[in-house]
Design a protein around this motif. Structure first.
Motif, short mmCIF file in Angstrom:
data_model
loop_
_atom_site.label_atom_id
_atom_site.label_comp_id
_atom_site.label_asym_id
_atom_site.label_seq_id
_atom_site.Cartn_x
_atom_site.Cartn_y
_atom_site.Cartn_z
N ARG A 194 29.21 34.76 39.56
CA ARG A 194 28.53 34.08 40.66
C ARG A 194 27.03 34.34 40.58
O ARG A 194 26.21 33.45 40.73
N LYS A 199 30.62 29.61 35.07
CA LYS A 199 32.04 29.30 35.31
C LYS A 199 32.84 29.91 34.15
O LYS A 199 32.40 29.84 32.99
N ASN A 202 32.98 28.76 30.30
CA ASN A 202 31.91 27.79 30.05
C ASN A 202 30.69 28.39 29.38
O ASN A 202 29.63 27.78 29.33
#
Ligand code: UD1
Length: 366
Positions: A194, A199, A202
């Motif tokens: 975060r 993600k 990714n």
């Protein structure tokens, strides 16, 4: 071997801290032992040292040698002279060293000269490349050790070939895996994805700090070309080692790297954030030693930017591939990973989180 009651455990540089965390905790709680933790101060920044003590709940060092950085000879010599005084005062039965950093070499040499027994955690590993400072540290430390704790079968074979006594060699598995297992919940709670706006799957993780990759402008130029090609395919997150940022600055290349759009350079991370970052990544591009083991355990593809490895089981069984600084080989491997064709690999024997317990068994019954 006679009783080993008074034990000094040595830690000095970042990759040592996770290796000794659990061992020190267990030895200090066990009435059969008197354990002192000596921190040489080879690594001294908060991000290279202190954060690991906090996160891995390592007790405060009993002795801090405060040696700091310097040339190899300077650093080794400073550790030796300061550690000798500690040994003369404390008169331990055994010194436990780990890995292959300068602190490992300096402390085993000092102990051996005073006829104090040495146990080496992660012994027997060989890259057969003496241009690496770590290889020299491994060879000398093993030549002087009395007890060998070995992480993988190749280490056993190397030690036997070099004449080590079979009964002193203990295949106990990789201590690097112990905190990955023990801290699994805390690792999963890390908010690093975060924080970095990532993600899972990714992005890929990059670590680079070996002198053989980052010390000259030519090498850094090759690295730049590689990172440029890889970051066109996937975002790269790079917790940068102080040695590498130093070298980039010296060669006036830092800006060039910073400007690569999908290369995200960040400060070195603590243990929990780093393992979480690796766990959720698509793959890792690295020249580190220990990360080859962690990725094999976690079944994360690992591309090692070196021509050799002292951890062949990660290539033979695990997820690791040696790719050197060859842009073609690297981009081909990245494409293979991104199209889901990488092998999941198998985990070597005893890489199960219980290595420290096996070491303790040996120390209790030498
Ligand atoms: C050392 C180990 C290497 C290990 C690496 C992990 C040896 C020979 N090498 O390499 O095997 O993979 O640690 O990090 O022992 N520095 C700081 N802050 C610190 C520590 C270092 O800024 O807390 C900078 C200094 O500029 C220093 C340079 O990093 O000169 C190199 O540090 P050093 O401990 O000599 O070797 P590493 O490259 O970190």
């Amino acid at each position: 071997m006679s009783q080993l009651k008074r034990i000094i455990v040595v830690a000095g540089a970042r990759p040592n801290f996770m290796k000794i965390a659990r061992l020190v905790e267990r030895l200090k709680k066990n009435r059969g032992f008197e354990c002192l933790l000596v921190h040489t101060g080879q690594h001294y920044d908060f991000v290279m040292s202190e954060v690991f003590f906090q996160e891995l709940r390592i007790p405060k060092p009993d002795v801090f040698l405060n040696v700091g950085s310097g040339s190899h000879a300077e650093q080794t010599a400073k550790i030796m002279t300061t550690f000798e005084a500690v040994l003369l005062d404390e008169k331990p039965d055994l010194v436990v060293v780990a890995g292959d950093v300068n602190s490992t070499l300096a402390c085993s040499l000092t102990a051996a000269k005073l006829h104090i027994k040495v146990a080496h955690i992660e012994s027997g590993l060989r890259s057969f490349d003496r241009t690496m400072p770590e290889e020299i540290n491994r060879i000398v430390t093993d030549a002087l050790s009395d007890i060998y704790f070995v992480s993988e079968q190749s280490g056993v074979e190397n030690l036997i070939r070099e004449g080590a006594a079979k009964k002193s060699i203990h295949l106990v598995g990789s201590v690097m895996i112990d905190p990955v297992v023990r801290m699994a919940k805390a690792i999963d709670r890390s908010r690093i994805l975060r924080r970095l706006d990532l993600k899972p799957q990714n992005y890929a993780v990059l670590t680079l700090h070996r002198p053989s990759n980052v010390d000259s402008a030519e090498m850094l130029a090759e690295i730049y070309e590689i990172l440029s090609a890889v970051s066109e395919r996937i975002r790269l997150v790079y917790p940068i080692h102080p040695r590498t940022s130093d070298r980039m600055q010296t060669h006036d290349l830092l800006n060039q790297f910073t400007e690569l759009k999908d290369l995200q350079m960040i400060e070195p991370l603590g243990y929990l954030d780093f393992v979480k970052l690796v766990k959720d990544s698509r793959f890792v591009l690295t020249d580190s030693g220990s990360i080859q083991e962690e990725t094999t355990y976690l079944h994360i593809p690992c591309l090692t930017m070196r021509d050799n490895t002292e951890r062949p089981s990660t290539v033979e069984m695990g997820t690791n591939k040696l790719v050197g600084r060859d842009k073609k080989v690297i981009t081909k491997a990245v494409d293979c990973i991104l199209t889901g064709k990488w092998r999941p690999g198998r985990v070597p024997r005893y890489w199960d989180g219980k290595t420290t317990e096996r070491i303790l068994d040996v120390l209790a019954n030498p």
